[in-house]
Design a protein around this motif. Structure first.
Motif, short mmCIF file in Angstrom:
data_model
loop_
_atom_site.label_atom_id
_atom_site.label_comp_id
_atom_site.label_asym_id
_atom_site.label_seq_id
_atom_site.Cartn_x
_atom_site.Cartn_y
_atom_site.Cartn_z
N ASN A 46 0.83 -1.20 0.00
CA ASN A 46 0.00 0.00 0.00
C ASN A 46 0.87 1.26 0.00
N GLY A 47 0.33 2.33 -0.56
CA GLY A 47 1.03 3.61 -0.45
C GLY A 47 1.05 4.09 0.99
N LEU A 48 -0.12 4.03 1.63
CA LEU A 48 -0.26 4.46 3.02
C LEU A 48 -1.25 3.54 3.71
N GLY A 49 -0.83 2.96 4.82
CA GLY A 49 -1.69 2.11 5.62
C GLY A 49 -1.94 2.76 6.97
N LEU A 50 -3.21 2.92 7.34
CA LEU A 50 -3.59 3.52 8.62
C LEU A 50 -4.44 2.51 9.38
N ASP A 51 -4.06 2.22 10.61
CA ASP A 51 -4.77 1.21 11.41
C ASP A 51 -4.88 1.70 12.85
N GLY A 52 -6.11 1.96 13.29
CA GLY A 52 -6.30 2.43 14.66
C GLY A 52 -5.79 3.84 14.87
N VAL A 53 -6.16 4.75 13.96
CA VAL A 53 -5.64 6.12 14.01
C VAL A 53 -6.79 7.11 14.16
N HIS A 54 -6.45 8.30 14.69
CA HIS A 54 -7.45 9.34 14.87
C HIS A 54 -6.84 10.71 14.57
N ASN A 55 -7.67 11.57 14.01
CA ASN A 55 -7.27 12.94 13.69
C ASN A 55 -6.10 12.95 12.70
N VAL A 56 -6.40 12.49 11.50
CA VAL A 56 -5.38 12.34 10.46
C VAL A 56 -5.79 13.13 9.23
N THR A 57 -4.85 13.88 8.67
CA THR A 57 -5.05 14.59 7.42
C THR A 57 -4.05 14.07 6.39
N VAL A 58 -4.58 13.67 5.23
CA VAL A 58 -3.75 13.17 4.14
C VAL A 58 -4.07 14.03 2.91
N THR A 59 -3.14 14.88 2.50
CA THR A 59 -3.45 15.80 1.41
C THR A 59 -2.21 16.17 0.59
N GLY A 60 -2.43 16.41 -0.70
CA GLY A 60 -1.37 16.89 -1.57
C GLY A 60 -0.33 15.86 -1.94
#
Length: 267
Positions: free
Chosen positions: A76-90
């Motif tokens: 994966n390019g980005l894997g998020l597991d069990g996360v909070h308050n995340v910004t993915v941009t640009g």
């Protein structure tokens, strides 16, 4: 090992890494910005079959993943597991075997906005796309908006058997063109997915309807692929573009607006 909080990972090159580019677990207030990830998972810089991602983040809060470039990634390019308050941009992703971004576990308040995905999701799996939802315990909003998806197998997937009923998950106002499979959205779980206002490269509902699989609200869909703001990253639809319907339309004569259903016109 231990990873500190309040960290900036910026202006680095991760090339031909036989592991994850960045992997963190249990951190707070990390900013991952303007890095290059290239050849992640295989030391020869070509795609392989490892489970290594450009960025993998577990059980963390208050994260920003901004203006990175990821090219040629095994998993994966980005894997998020069990996360909070995340910004993915640009961010810009290309030539990635599986998903550009997967959100899993007890996650919430995740905003994925204004990113570009070129030839991402190269391996055809029935419940995967450029974006993937994995799990059914989300406890906050997870949104994917104003992204550009070009090429790859599918745009969005919900893992098989997962129930997203009552979850605040949204896939809206994205540009989706050039896919290599006949399905853009692959919802193989249960519960309704909100996926309205996306542009599929056509205004013809006879072409769009078969691209949607599962319990998905995909109308109204986008009717114009013009980016209304070329300076801002991602895809900003022109005003009024979210107006495409799968069947006959209904006009609210009081407001002089057209809707895809009688209930929407009444509301």
């Amino acid at each position: 090992g231990f990873a500190p909080d309040h960290v900036d990972v910026k202006n680095n090159v991760f090339m031909n890494v036989n592991d994850h580019g960045v992997f963190v677990n249990g951190v707070d207030d990390w900013n991952i910005e303007e890095n290059l990830f290239k050849g992640i998972g295989q030391t020869n810089g070509s795609l392989g079959n490892s489970t290594n991602s450009a960025i993998l983040i577990w059980a963390s809060t208050n994260l920003s993943v901004t203006n990175n470039v990821a090219e040629t990634v095994d998993y994966n390019g980005l894997g998020l597991d069990g996360v909070h308050n995340v910004t993915v941009t640009g961010n810009s992703y290309s030539n990635i075997n599986l998903s550009g971004l997967q959100v899993a576990g007890v996650s919430g308040n995740v905003a994925v906005t204004g990113n570009t995905y070129l030839n991402v999701n190269l391996i055809d799996q029935s419940d995967r796309g450029v974006f993937r939802i994995y799990g059914q315990t989300f406890d906050g909003t997870v949104s994917f908006t104003e992204n550009i998806i070009t090429g790859g197998v599918a745009a969005f997937g919900v893992k098989s058997g997962n129930n997203i009923a009552g979850k605040d998950i949204h896939f809206n106002n994205n540009s989706i063109t050039g896919l290599t499979s006949p399905t853009a959205i692959r919802h193989t779980g249960t519960g309704t997915l909100d996926a309205s206002c996306n542009w599929y490269g056509t205004t013809d509902p006879m072409i769009i309807n078969p691209q949607i699989s599962g319990d998905v609200t995909y109308t109204p869909f986008g009717t114009n692929g013009t980016d209304n703001d070329l300076i801002t990253p991602g895809f900003q639809p022109v005003p009024g573009a979210c107006s495409g319907c799968a069947g006959p339309t209904v006009t609210n004569t009081t407001r002089m607006e057209t809707f895809c259903s009688l209930q929407a016109a009444i509301d």
